[in-house]
Enzyme design. Structure first.
Site, PDB file in Angstrom:
ATOM      1  CE1 TYR A  37     -31.695   6.892   9.682  1.00  0.00           C
ATOM      2  CE2 TYR A  37     -31.191   7.469   7.402  1.00  0.00           C
ATOM      3  CZ  TYR A  37     -31.571   7.839   8.677  1.00  0.00           C
ATOM      4  OH  TYR A  37     -31.833   9.157   8.951  1.00  0.00           O
TER       5      TYR A  37
ATOM      6  CE  LYS B  24     -35.163   8.073   9.902  1.00  0.00           C
ATOM      7  NZ  LYS B  24     -35.930   8.667  11.028  1.00  0.00           N
TER       8      LYS B  24
END
EC number: 1.1.1.-
Length: 456
Positions: free
Chosen positions: A195, A199
């Site tokens: 994750y 990002k």
């Protein structure tokens, strides 16, 4: 209110409490979308069936957009009904079946939106997933990569397909790409590698998209706040000792995005914006954050993005005193030169010639662009607001000969000018001091130094 500074916060990011004096965890009157007028605008939001995307679609509708399309894999019937009930004059609503990871699905969505709307003013890349927690060695490669597939490949495919629709809108109209990022891009939390990598990469995609299509199409990234939405498993999935962190509402991010895109704000391009910041206060600091460039790009802005990596070394906010409105106005209106063109950065004489040619047209110098291919000799070559302040006594005559004595210095130092102004014996100390000040950062793009553009 977000957790105070003295409370433990595993998701505390850079600049959370330093950029604006106020922070928020819910929407507030100053960014109420009903106070804005986006009539005639068309918007496309991905991942809009629930959570943040749903809230953003509703906020755009309340702001009066004429056309709104929402892409999702699940049904959008309830959203269509909610939009109709929330608005006096509901917009034309277009539900789009969309899988952001599938190139054919994205292309079909772009065709459908283009056929219905003709053009686009705002694209919001919101679709994203969290993925499973786990150490890298224990992770499943397919599951790990799927997070990047959705969070990075998805925005890439959607941006690639929808940019032509944005370019069809008037150059004087708002044209935005908003990438929903996360404070996780700046954090290092074990078991969240997929994750946080996705990002962080999305931030880079944001700056590159803005570099390629700005200032016509303005691209920026947001941290929507820590909302306990479905991506987190809902409020009940938040551990008790972290509940004080996940306090932001989806309405905060929805209204924040609409507020930010309600006007053309070129200076937002390539930046990371935390939706918990007080946005009216943030936009009032435009003159503090940005330095306009005069010689070649009168309507452009110097590349000092606040990307939130380390605010203590960010030139956009470091060491800046609060200015009066008049001081901010003068700073914003001031025009500065950019030294561009090929030269041998190892030779002091050529650097001086280039500076003299630049200051012949304007006595202020913003930036000396170095040759990225020679990092050992040219290094970063960012020079902001020069004058003789730092070398006031010893080098006053030399600065005057360069017509730079009336400018102001913030402490930025470039390798060669440190050597020129401080003398060889002080070069190492000067460069070290510059690094301590956090000014030798963000190497400039090669095309800026090797473009061949020469001064008159």
């Amino acid at each position: 209110m977000p957790p105070s500074k003295d409370q433990p916060n595993i998701l505390r990011g850079p600049g959370d409490y330093e950029v604006t004096t106020r922070v928020h965890n819910d929407t507030y009157p100053e960014i109420d979308p009903r106070l804005l007028n986006l009539q005639g605008k068309s918007v496309f939001v991905t991942g809009g069936s629930r959570g943040l995307g749903r809230s953003m679609a509703l906020s755009f509708a309340k702001a009066g957009v004429s056309k709104i399309a929402v892409g999702a894999r699940s049904s959008l019937e309830s959203l269509a009904k909610e939009i109709a009930e929330a608005c006096v004059n509901p917009p034309e609503f277009l539900p789009v079946k969309l899988d952001v990871t599938d190139e054919a699905s994205v292309a079909a969505a772009a065709t459908e939106v283009g056929r219905a709307f003709g053009q686009l003013n705002v694209l919001v890349n919101n679709a994203g997933i969290l993925g499973k927690y786990g150490l890298i060695a224990d992770s499943d490669p397919e599951e790990w990569w799927e997070v990047l597939n959705v969070n990075l490949r998805g925005p890439y495919l959607v941006t690639r397909a929808f940019v032509p629709l944005l370019l069809k809108a008037s150059k004087d109209d708002i044209r935005y790409i908003v990438n929903v990022c996360s404070v996780g891009a700046h954090l290092t939390n074990p078991t969240l590698s997929s994750y946080q990598v996705s990002k962080n990469a999305l931030l880079k995609l944001t700056t590159l998209t803005n570099a390629e299509y700005g200032p016509g199409v303005i691209t920026f990234a947001i941290h929507p706040g820590n909302s306990p939405t479905d991506i987190m498993g809902g409020p009940e999935a938040i551990p008790p000792h972290h509940k004080h962190v996940f306090v932001e509402t989806p309405e905060l991010s929805g209204d924040s995005v609409v507020f930010l895109v309600s006007k053309r704000r070129e200076w937002l391009g390539g930046r990371y914006i935390n939706c918990t910041w007080d946005l009216p206060e943030l936009v009032s600091k435009e003159a503090e954050i940005c330095i306009p460039v005069g010689l070649y790009q009168a309507k452009e802005y110097v590349d000092i993005p606040f990307n939130g990596l380390r605010p203590e070394i960010d030139t956009a906010f470091q060491g800046r005193k609060q200015r009066t409105p008049e001081q901010a106005r003068r700073a914003q209106l001031a025009k500065y030169n950019v030294v561009k063109g090929g030269m041998d950065n190892r030779r002091d004489s050529q650097i001086f010639i280039r500076i003299k040619r630049s200051t012949k047209h304007n006595p202020r110098l913003v930036r000396l662009v170095g040759n990225k291919s020679r990092p050992a000799t040219s290094g970063i070559c960012r020079v902001d607001f020069f004058d003789c302040t730092a070398q006031k006594q010893r080098d006053k005559a030399q600065w005057q000969s360069l017509k730079l004595s009336k400018a102001q210095v913030t402490g930025s130092v470039v390798t060669h000018l440190t050597q020129i102004l401080s003398g060889n014996s002080q070069r190492t100390a000067g460069i070290q001091r510059a690094r301590e000040l956090g000014q030798i950062i963000w190497p400039l793009a090669a095309e800026q130094s090797d473009s061949g553009n020469s001064l008159p």
